[in-house]
Design a protein around this motif. Sequence first.
Motif, mmCIF file in Angstrom:
data_model
loop_
_atom_site.group_PDB
_atom_site.id
_atom_site.type_symbol
_atom_site.label_atom_id
_atom_site.label_comp_id
_atom_site.label_asym_id
_atom_site.label_seq_id
_atom_site.Cartn_x
_atom_site.Cartn_y
_atom_site.Cartn_z
ATOM 1 N N GLN A 21 -8.994 -11.492 2.358
ATOM 2 C CA GLN A 21 -9.015 -10.046 2.530
ATOM 3 C C GLN A 21 -10.433 -9.475 2.656
ATOM 4 O OE1 GLN A 21 -6.097 -9.682 -0.968
ATOM 5 N NE2 GLN A 21 -5.482 -8.019 0.379
ATOM 6 N N HIS A 122 -5.217 -17.835 -3.715
ATOM 7 C CA HIS A 122 -4.728 -16.486 -3.395
ATOM 8 C C HIS A 122 -4.132 -16.533 -1.979
ATOM 9 C CE1 HIS A 122 -5.254 -12.061 -4.709
ATOM 10 N NE2 HIS A 122 -4.461 -12.048 -3.658
ATOM 11 N N ASN A 167 -2.307 -16.975 -7.803
ATOM 12 C CA ASN A 167 -2.127 -15.533 -7.736
ATOM 13 C C ASN A 167 -0.723 -15.192 -7.249
ATOM 14 O OD1 ASN A 167 -3.247 -12.667 -7.651
ATOM 15 N ND2 ASN A 167 -2.356 -12.877 -5.612
ATOM 16 N N GLU A 168 0.015 -14.485 -8.090
ATOM 17 C CA GLU A 168 1.319 -13.927 -7.714
ATOM 18 C C GLU A 168 2.243 -14.942 -7.040
ATOM 19 O OE1 GLU A 168 0.871 -10.278 -5.547
ATOM 20 O OE2 GLU A 168 0.128 -9.217 -7.303
ATOM 21 N N TYR A 299 1.219 -2.868 -10.572
ATOM 22 C CA TYR A 299 1.217 -1.726 -9.659
ATOM 23 C C TYR A 299 2.333 -0.735 -9.981
ATOM 24 C CZ TYR A 299 -2.253 -4.254 -6.977
ATOM 25 O OH TYR A 299 -3.406 -4.905 -6.598
ATOM 26 N N LYS A 323 7.508 -5.280 -7.551
ATOM 27 C CA LYS A 323 6.212 -4.796 -7.093
ATOM 28 C C LYS A 323 6.278 -4.269 -5.666
ATOM 29 C CE LYS A 323 1.661 -6.084 -5.903
ATOM 30 N NZ LYS A 323 1.939 -6.329 -4.508
ATOM 31 N N LYS A 324 6.759 -5.125 -4.765
ATOM 32 C CA LYS A 324 6.773 -4.703 -3.381
ATOM 33 C C LYS A 324 8.103 -4.071 -2.990
ATOM 34 C CE LYS A 324 2.860 -6.881 -2.438
ATOM 35 N NZ LYS A 324 1.699 -6.763 -1.626
ATOM 36 N N GLU A 377 -5.289 -7.212 -11.752
ATOM 37 C CA GLU A 377 -5.262 -6.211 -10.680
ATOM 38 C C GLU A 377 -4.533 -4.964 -11.140
ATOM 39 O OE1 GLU A 377 -3.607 -7.441 -6.862
ATOM 40 O OE2 GLU A 377 -4.572 -9.392 -7.059
ATOM 41 N N TRP A 424 -8.047 -3.306 -8.536
ATOM 42 C CA TRP A 424 -7.925 -3.771 -7.164
ATOM 43 C C TRP A 424 -8.305 -2.589 -6.332
ATOM 44 C CZ3 TRP A 424 -7.411 -8.410 -5.104
ATOM 45 C CH2 TRP A 424 -7.174 -8.484 -3.715
ATOM 46 N N SER A 431 -5.472 -5.188 3.785
ATOM 47 C CA SER A 431 -4.266 -5.196 2.963
ATOM 48 C C SER A 431 -3.173 -6.037 3.642
ATOM 49 C CB SER A 431 -3.813 -3.753 2.728
ATOM 50 O OG SER A 431 -2.528 -3.703 2.208
ATOM 51 N N TRP A 432 -3.401 -7.328 3.774
ATOM 52 C CA TRP A 432 -2.463 -8.296 4.359
ATOM 53 C C TRP A 432 -1.664 -7.748 5.547
ATOM 54 C CZ3 TRP A 432 -3.645 -12.990 2.616
ATOM 55 C CH2 TRP A 432 -4.175 -13.115 1.330
ATOM 56 N N ASN A 434 -0.789 -4.485 5.982
ATOM 57 C CA ASN A 434 -0.978 -3.046 6.238
ATOM 58 C C ASN A 434 -2.314 -2.701 6.890
ATOM 59 O OD1 ASN A 434 1.438 -2.215 4.580
ATOM 60 N ND2 ASN A 434 0.209 -3.195 3.010
ATOM 61 N N LYS A 438 -4.863 1.103 4.445
ATOM 62 C CA LYS A 438 -4.445 1.225 3.051
ATOM 63 C C LYS A 438 -5.627 0.761 2.207
ATOM 64 C CE LYS A 438 -0.577 0.110 -0.015
ATOM 65 N NZ LYS A 438 0.541 -0.796 -0.318
ATOM 66 N N TYR A 440 -8.187 0.511 -1.129
ATOM 67 C CA TYR A 440 -8.097 0.383 -2.586
ATOM 68 C C TYR A 440 -9.451 0.466 -3.284
ATOM 69 C CZ TYR A 440 -3.233 -1.415 -2.712
ATOM 70 O OH TYR A 440 -1.865 -1.570 -2.650
#
Length: 477
Positions: A21, A122, A167-168, A299, A323-324, A377, A424, A431-432, A434, A438, A440
């Motif tokens: 990113q 990540h 990560n996640e 988030y 989250k998403k 984050e 974050w 943003s992957w 987006n 977007k 941050y």
Amino acid sequence: YEKLDKFRDDFLWGSASAAYQVEGAWDKDGKGESVWDVYTKLPGTTFKNTNGDVAVDHYNRYKEDVALMAEMGLKAYRFSIAWTRIYPDGKSEVNEEGLKFYENLIDELIANDIKPVITLYHWDLPKHLQDLYGGWESREIIHDFNKYCVTLFKRFGDKVKHWVSLNEQNIFMTLGYVTAMHPPAVKDQKRMLQANHIANLANATVIESFKTYVPGGMIGPSFAFGPVYPFSCNPKDVLSAENAEDLNCNWWLDVYCKGKYPAFAFKYYERLGIAPVIEEGDLELLERVKPDFIGINYYQTSTVAFNPLDGVGQSEGINNTGKKGTAKESGLPGVFKNAKNPHLETTNWDWAIDPTGLRVGLRRLTSKYNLPILITENGLGEFDKLEENDVVDDAHRIDYLSAHVKACKEAVSDGVDLLGYCTWSFTDLLSWLNGYQKRYGFVYIDRDENDQKDLRRIKKNSFYWYKNVISSNGEEL
Ligand code: BG6
């Protein structure tokens, strides 16, 4: 409380990023291709077909970025290492130039009194491993991932004491294998659960290696944590929330922290015939290895309601990770359905804004697992505007972060062992899915989807706000 506790003296006031990113330089100095290098170039995968080829050019501008972190007084910087810079094909020859880049970054941070927090993975899996054996779907990855991690432990373990393993995992597995929004863009929950089990084994394996190579260090996974609320006190909604918490949170957290899958969720997947195949020795490994802390990316919370057997199912593009997930009609028949929480405002991307949910989540984790927690984050993605005289007035972000730091302080006063708080993100970044709209960061980057412009760094108002939060150790919010 009338008076809240103070944050610990060595509280890690940080900020976070991920290689794909921010870095750019996607093919420089011997770097191999990752699955993201390829995926973002397939038509229709990302907003305006944006990719991270240049991103915010952190690879070439890391000194300028670290200087800004130092000016802010940042105590910790969490960043990820691109596996493909270290092992271009994921497994064979180590690439010294890749190691050197991170060594320079680490040295620059340490010279400025900023503690590096390294994320090992990540999401930017070496493409070669995806092609060779299906990436996370093969047990071969456990060996290759461990080899890559041990290389880093040996090289940086004396200088870096805080490490994040995966990560996640819940997000990259769900978006990769259920909703098909991330690579490898598969829709097959059985494959997801099997790959996820292998990722659990890889996670435990590298944590075990870490204990050998980095004595005195701390390591843990970062989990995208969306605590679940019942829509009402109707017992059917409450039971639905239990179901969702088990499937969406405990499915990962129990494995990391207790070494076992939660009973209800496992049984549920067994009934569907899609439970992961567990081989001899797997459970022993998972039970033997524990993280030193739980990393959480927070988030938003999710809210769920009763969903009858003939109710709504999973719909296109929506996942149930909390989250998403969006509040549109979706769910698992007979288990739960997602609902919109009428008490919460949402961001422009429809994410519920819920600082109290962070306190609730920190409390739940502490009661269940009794481990220290690092917030790896938390932040607000928004359309920020560059105004005249290089002003970016992001009052909305200050409000958001301030309320969340206050929730942390309350949680600490409740008895939560909180090691630090990473926002974050530090600079704006990709943003992957987006694009760059977007945002941050505390630092605005002058670029958009179509135009890289000059990639100039501009401090937003939140930059000065966080600087003061850090220097007052969270007393002035
Ligand atoms: C987390 C990731 O999912 O949330 C980050 O670890 C990501 O990499 C962040 O950027 C915000 O998500 P998004 O989709 O708004 O970029």
